[in-house]
Design an enzyme around this catalytic site. Structure first.
Site, mmCIF file in Angstrom:
data_model
loop_
_atom_site.group_PDB
_atom_site.id
_atom_site.type_symbol
_atom_site.label_atom_id
_atom_site.label_comp_id
_atom_site.label_asym_id
_atom_site.label_seq_id
_atom_site.Cartn_x
_atom_site.Cartn_y
_atom_site.Cartn_z
ATOM 1 N N SER A 16 7.285 -3.959 -9.217
ATOM 2 C CA SER A 16 7.371 -5.271 -8.548
ATOM 3 C C SER A 16 7.210 -5.207 -7.034
ATOM 4 C CB SER A 16 8.703 -5.936 -8.880
ATOM 5 O OG SER A 16 8.610 -6.544 -10.133
ATOM 6 N N LYS A 53 4.265 -6.858 -5.668
ATOM 7 C CA LYS A 53 4.203 -8.316 -5.446
ATOM 8 C C LYS A 53 4.166 -8.639 -3.951
ATOM 9 C CE LYS A 53 6.622 -9.173 -9.808
ATOM 10 N NZ LYS A 53 7.929 -9.328 -10.461
ATOM 11 N N TYR A 72 -2.436 -7.751 -13.002
ATOM 12 C CA TYR A 72 -1.002 -7.629 -12.700
ATOM 13 C C TYR A 72 -0.433 -6.296 -13.211
ATOM 14 C CZ TYR A 72 4.015 -8.538 -12.963
ATOM 15 O OH TYR A 72 5.381 -8.429 -12.853
ATOM 16 N N TYR A 106 15.812 -9.883 -6.509
ATOM 17 C CA TYR A 106 16.032 -10.799 -7.628
ATOM 18 C C TYR A 106 17.379 -11.489 -7.536
ATOM 19 C CZ TYR A 106 11.789 -8.718 -9.053
ATOM 20 O OH TYR A 106 10.502 -8.297 -9.053
ATOM 21 N N VAL A 121 11.172 -2.032 -11.066
ATOM 22 C CA VAL A 121 11.925 -1.484 -12.212
ATOM 23 C C VAL A 121 11.754 0.015 -12.438
ATOM 24 C CG1 VAL A 121 12.321 -3.499 -13.673
ATOM 25 C CG2 VAL A 121 10.147 -2.289 -13.814
HETATM 26 O O1 DON Z 1 7.502 -6.284 -16.329
HETATM 27 C C1 DON Z 1 6.918 -6.465 -15.294
HETATM 28 O O2 DON Z 1 6.547 -7.582 -14.967
HETATM 29 C C2 DON Z 1 6.749 -5.225 -14.445
HETATM 30 N N1 DON Z 1 5.694 -4.438 -14.681
HETATM 31 C C3 DON Z 1 7.216 -5.372 -13.041
HETATM 32 C C4 DON Z 1 8.666 -5.542 -13.108
HETATM 33 C C5 DON Z 1 9.479 -5.204 -11.955
HETATM 34 O O3 DON Z 1 9.360 -4.196 -11.302
HETATM 35 C C6 DON Z 1 10.584 -6.133 -11.771
HETATM 36 N N2 DON Z 1 11.605 -5.550 -10.989
HETATM 37 N N3 DON Z 1 12.567 -5.315 -10.663
#
Ligand code: DON
Length: 331
Positions: free
Chosen positions: A77, A80, A204, A256, A274
């Site tokens: 993320s 982003k 994405y 978040y 994540v």
């Molecule tokens: O599941 C998703 O959208 C991911 N590949 C990115 C998620 C992410 O890193 C959210 N974070 N804390």
């Protein structure tokens, strides 16, 4: 004599700070046991939950790093932040903010609830998945690689090499994409997506699968701390106004539904992913005392054991401690 120096740039200063950071990483590593590695993307579950590493890059050239700093991990993320900046550079800030808001949701990153429950005319911010997919759909290009090219180019300018996309992580993301597809279909139905859903999702997942290190995150953080300019390079990499907006978004939405706590207890813009990465930005600050990294620094953290909101559990604790020791808060 370390305390008598004024710019924290000598070898003795570095050794002194290094000693502290080594101790703090050793101390906070035990908290990795309280978290869990992400498992909803199967390949991320293979990460070593005991890892914890940090890199701090100062505007004066000082670099202090400690712990597991050589492990590459996927940006997830934190991408982003980059895709939002690229969209603003390609389309203009007004265009992007007409289509994605800048309000925290107080909900999980992959929540779909606010899209339907609140009567909104656009996704609430670019760091929740609904907003991030909308931003990715705006990027110029007819294929995922065309859309990704400016992201990779911007990263290359900031970190000094062209990062690669981890194919295995990309495939694992695609295989476990039900939630993002659900969000995506909702965005199609409500008319938010500017590219077709498959292209948006492929782009994405690939942007999330870009591999980086804590040093790379610290470098990007340092450039943001310096309002979009590389202190050791020439010229502007990110327009100042975009750098400012992105830092405000990181502070209000970057962690978040733990963003309020992070702003309160750490007090600096940050963005997590994540896979366990956190990119933090300590802007220059005005204080009566002379403090390390007073001219600003970027901080990269890696600790794949996460708390229940999806942020590195030991990473947050380590950042909280460093921010309080060095008075990093922007407030
Ligand atoms: O599941 C998703 O959208 C991911 N590949 C990115 C998620 C992410 O890193 C959210 N974070 N804390």
């Amino acid at each position: 004599m370390v305390q008598g120096t004024v710019n924290w740039s000598t070898k003795a200063d570095k050794d002194w700070l290094q000693g502290y950071v080594d101790d703090w990483v050793d101390f906070y590593r035990k908290h990795t046991k309280e978290g869990q590695v992400a498992s909803y993307i199967p390949i991320l579950a293979k990460a070593n939950p005991n890892h914890l590493g940090i890199s701090i890059h100062g505007k004066n050239g000082m670099i202090v790093k400690s712990g597991d700093t050589d492990i590459p991990f996927t940006i997830q993320s934190i991408s982003k932040v980059i895709s939002f900046m690229v969209a603003c550079m390609e389309k203009g800030i007004g265009y992007v903010l007409d289509r994605v808001d800048v309000e925290p949701t107080g909900e999980a990153f992959n929540s779909i609830m606010h899209l339907e429950m609140k009567s909104i005319d656009k996704p609430l911010n670019p760091f929740v998945n609904a907003g991030a997919l909308t931003v990715t759909s705006m990027l110029n290009g007819k294929t995922a690689m065309e859309k990704l090219e400016p992201i990779l180019k911007l990263l290359e300018k900031m970190i000094g090499y062209r990062p690669t996309i981890n194919q295995a992580v990309f495939e694992s993301e695609e295989e476990s994409s039900a939630r993002n597809r659900a969000i995506g279909y909702y965005l199609v139905e409500t008319g938010f997506l500017e590219s077709n859903l498959e292209l948006t999702l492929e782009t994405y997942f690939k942007q999330c699968s870009i591999e980086i290190t804590v040093d790379d995150l610290a470098r990007i953080g340092l450039i943001l701390a310096n309002d979009g300019r590389d202190p050791f390079g020439e010229g502007e990499i990110i327009p100042r106004q975009i750098a400012r907006i992105v830092k405000a978004l990181m502070l209000t939405c970057g962690m978040y539904d733990a963003s309020g706590k992070f702003a309160t207890y750490v007090g600096i813009p940050a963005k997590s992913g994540v896979s366990g990465g956190i990119m933090a930005v300590a802007p220059p600050r005005v204080r009566e005392r002379y403090l390390p990294f007073i001219e600003g620094c970027g901080i990269g953290v890696y600790g794949p054991a996460l708390e229940d909101r999806g942020n590195s559990i030991a990473g947050i604790k380590l950042l909280k401690h460093i921010a309080s020791q060095w008075d990093l808060s922007v407030f």
